[in-house]
Enzyme design. Structure first.
Site, mmCIF file in Angstrom:
data_model
loop_
_atom_site.group_PDB
_atom_site.id
_atom_site.type_symbol
_atom_site.label_atom_id
_atom_site.label_comp_id
_atom_site.label_asym_id
_atom_site.label_seq_id
_atom_site.Cartn_x
_atom_site.Cartn_y
_atom_site.Cartn_z
ATOM 1 C CB THR A 96 -0.901 0.008 1.260
ATOM 2 O OG1 THR A 96 -1.630 -1.213 1.304
ATOM 3 C CG2 THR A 96 -1.875 1.178 1.213
ATOM 4 C CE LYS A 171 -4.896 -1.351 1.105
ATOM 5 N NZ LYS A 171 -5.493 -2.231 2.076
ATOM 6 C CG ASN A 174 -11.857 -0.708 0.903
ATOM 7 O OD1 ASN A 174 -13.067 -0.803 1.060
ATOM 8 N ND2 ASN A 174 -10.991 -1.454 1.551
ATOM 9 C CE1 TYR A 176 -10.821 10.199 4.429
ATOM 10 C CE2 TYR A 176 -12.796 9.645 3.182
ATOM 11 C CZ TYR A 176 -12.125 10.475 4.048
ATOM 12 O OH TYR A 176 -12.758 11.575 4.563
ATOM 13 C CG MET A 177 -15.929 4.171 2.927
ATOM 14 S SD MET A 177 -16.784 5.674 3.126
ATOM 15 C CE MET A 177 -18.356 4.969 3.524
HETATM 16 P P1 NAD Z 1 5.534 -5.541 7.949
HETATM 17 O O1 NAD Z 1 6.174 -4.321 8.563
HETATM 18 O O2 NAD Z 1 5.061 -6.638 8.841
HETATM 19 O O3 NAD Z 1 6.546 -6.188 6.909
HETATM 20 C C1 NAD Z 1 7.356 -5.460 6.046
HETATM 21 C C2 NAD Z 1 8.604 -6.286 5.786
HETATM 22 O O4 NAD Z 1 9.374 -5.611 4.795
HETATM 23 C C3 NAD Z 1 9.489 -6.449 7.015
HETATM 24 O O5 NAD Z 1 9.769 -7.808 7.206
HETATM 25 C C4 NAD Z 1 10.739 -5.633 6.675
HETATM 26 O O6 NAD Z 1 11.919 -6.174 7.224
HETATM 27 C C5 NAD Z 1 10.749 -5.725 5.160
HETATM 28 N N1 NAD Z 1 11.484 -4.647 4.478
HETATM 29 C C6 NAD Z 1 11.395 -3.309 4.663
HETATM 30 N N2 NAD Z 1 12.162 -2.654 3.781
HETATM 31 C C7 NAD Z 1 12.740 -3.601 3.006
HETATM 32 C C8 NAD Z 1 13.633 -3.549 1.907
HETATM 33 N N3 NAD Z 1 14.073 -2.380 1.400
HETATM 34 N N4 NAD Z 1 14.014 -4.707 1.348
HETATM 35 C C9 NAD Z 1 13.560 -5.906 1.825
HETATM 36 N N5 NAD Z 1 12.723 -6.017 2.869
HETATM 37 C C10 NAD Z 1 12.309 -4.870 3.456
HETATM 38 O O7 NAD Z 1 4.341 -4.978 7.043
HETATM 39 P P2 NAD Z 1 3.078 -5.787 6.514
HETATM 40 O O8 NAD Z 1 1.977 -5.758 7.543
HETATM 41 O O9 NAD Z 1 3.508 -7.089 5.945
HETATM 42 O O10 NAD Z 1 2.603 -4.833 5.328
HETATM 43 C C11 NAD Z 1 3.209 -4.832 4.049
HETATM 44 C C12 NAD Z 1 2.379 -3.945 3.138
HETATM 45 O O11 NAD Z 1 1.051 -4.477 3.065
HETATM 46 C C13 NAD Z 1 2.249 -2.504 3.634
HETATM 47 O O12 NAD Z 1 2.302 -1.618 2.542
HETATM 48 C C14 NAD Z 1 0.885 -2.502 4.302
HETATM 49 O O13 NAD Z 1 0.308 -1.211 4.338
HETATM 50 C C15 NAD Z 1 0.123 -3.463 3.409
HETATM 51 N N6 NAD Z 1 -1.043 -4.111 4.043
HETATM 52 C C16 NAD Z 1 -0.964 -4.607 5.309
HETATM 53 C C17 NAD Z 1 -2.074 -5.228 5.875
HETATM 54 C C18 NAD Z 1 -2.037 -5.827 7.268
HETATM 55 O O14 NAD Z 1 -3.100 -6.208 7.769
HETATM 56 N N7 NAD Z 1 -0.889 -5.936 7.909
HETATM 57 C C19 NAD Z 1 -3.277 -5.343 5.137
HETATM 58 C C20 NAD Z 1 -3.308 -4.862 3.821
HETATM 59 C C21 NAD Z 1 -2.184 -4.248 3.282
#
Ligand code: NAD
Length: 301
Positions: A96, A171, A174, A176-177
């Protein structure tokens, strides 16, 4: 079966990579944190110490990283995926991030002859584990078709967003809402508690009304989306009822910042002469506030 480079193995990425592996795909995984890499290697993935190494021989690269600059670094930075990526490969960013960042990545990769699409996800890490994410696939029809067999391993709901950059835009709308509604719902719940009303009784009522069902699919199609602002429930009365709730909350010392802001929007609508219009005309009021054209034909207001 596809060779996939998966970069970003956090809460979301690790279970997503695992699900791809379970479906028989070959995973080349990388994360700055060695722990999730090791866990996936133990399950059969190839561990890689950089995105460049992960991208070697990959047909598809998936990024699942916190922010736009991190996706940029993983793809275009030093030891980034682009250093080794096959020009025929497809890059799918499922993070995201800001749509403008996604557009810039798409353009930067296109300039190097690499195909990039946005495919962010809805729902939570529990759904990532279960393989039941909601996936909003941007990209061209051909890109979505190419990505679909992989995306189906990750989610049970795949929506073709209608073109490049549209997945990430949908995304954010969605989110935001649902995020703003979370705060408004919390206000209503606290007011409910302060009044001594059980939440389940309030929910029983609100499940039947736009309070829970929302306006996009209930009140708006009946009026404002048809270009009709004749009142079913007037802006004047909606303003009065919001005021009643705010007064009641004031008596109980319950702050309602979201509701107070909404009441001012209704006040603006009244000041613009919309008091006797349908409450769905609040959409027209917002369009005017944003300097956007009215879509309601002249003479029907
Ligand atoms: P997270 O922080 O748990 O995981 C991110 C991972 O990326 C970490 O393991 C970190 O070490 C790694 N990382 C960071 N920079 C890096 C780089 N340059 N190279 C390699 N690895 C790197 O985050 P998440 O919850 O897995 O979320 C990931 C994405 O998904 C985000 O953009 C988040 O907004 C989106 N998202 C999350 C959820 C949720 O419920 N957690 C739901 C929908 C979308």
């Amino acid at each position: 079966m596809t060779v996939v480079a998966f970069i970003g193995l956090g809460q979301m990425g690790a279970p997503m990579a695992r699900n791809l592996m379970r479906h028989g795909h070959t995973l080349r995984v990388h994360d700055l944190n060695p722990q999730p890499v090791a866990a996936l290697v133990a399950e059969g993935a190839h561990g890689c110490d950089s995105p460049a190494q992960a991208a070697q021989g990959a047909e598809v690269v998936i990024t699942m990283l916190p922010t736009g600059p991190q996706v940029h670094a993983a793809l275009l930075g030093e030891r980034g995926a682009l250093e080794t990526l096959d020009p025929q490969a497809l890059v799918i960013d499922m993070s995201t991030i800001l749509p403008t960042e996604s557009d810039a990545l798409c353009a930067a990769l296109a300039a190097r002859g690499i195909s990039f699409m946005d495919a962010p996800v809805g729902r939570t890490s529990d759904h990532a584990i279960a393989g039941t994410l909601l996936i909003l696939a941007g990209g061209s029809e051909a890109q979505v078709a190419r990505a679909t067999p992989l995306l189906r391993c990750l989610g049970d709901t795949l929506i073709a967003a209608g073109g490049p950059g549209r997945g990430i835009r949908l995304k954010l709308i969605n989110n935001y809402m649902s995020i703003a509604l979370n705060a408004l719902s919390a206000e209503a719940a606290v007011l409910c508690e302060a009044l001594g009303l059980p939440l389940d009784k309030a929910l029983e009522v609100m499940n039947l009304t736009p309070a829970v069902r929302g306006h996009f699919g209930t009140t708006w199609p009946q009026r404002v989306l048809k270009g009709d602002l004749s009142p079913t429930f007037m802006i004047d009365l909606a303003h009065k009822d919001l005021g009643l709730a705010l007064t009641l909350a004031g008596q109980l010392r319950v702050p309602l910042p979201m509701g107070a802001a909404a009441r001012e929007l209704y006040s603006q609508a009244r000041a613009q002469g919309r008091g006797r219009q349908d409450w769905s005309a609040i959409l027209e009021q917002m369009r005017a506030a944003a300097g956007r054209p009215s879509v309601v034909p002249e003479g029907t207001q």
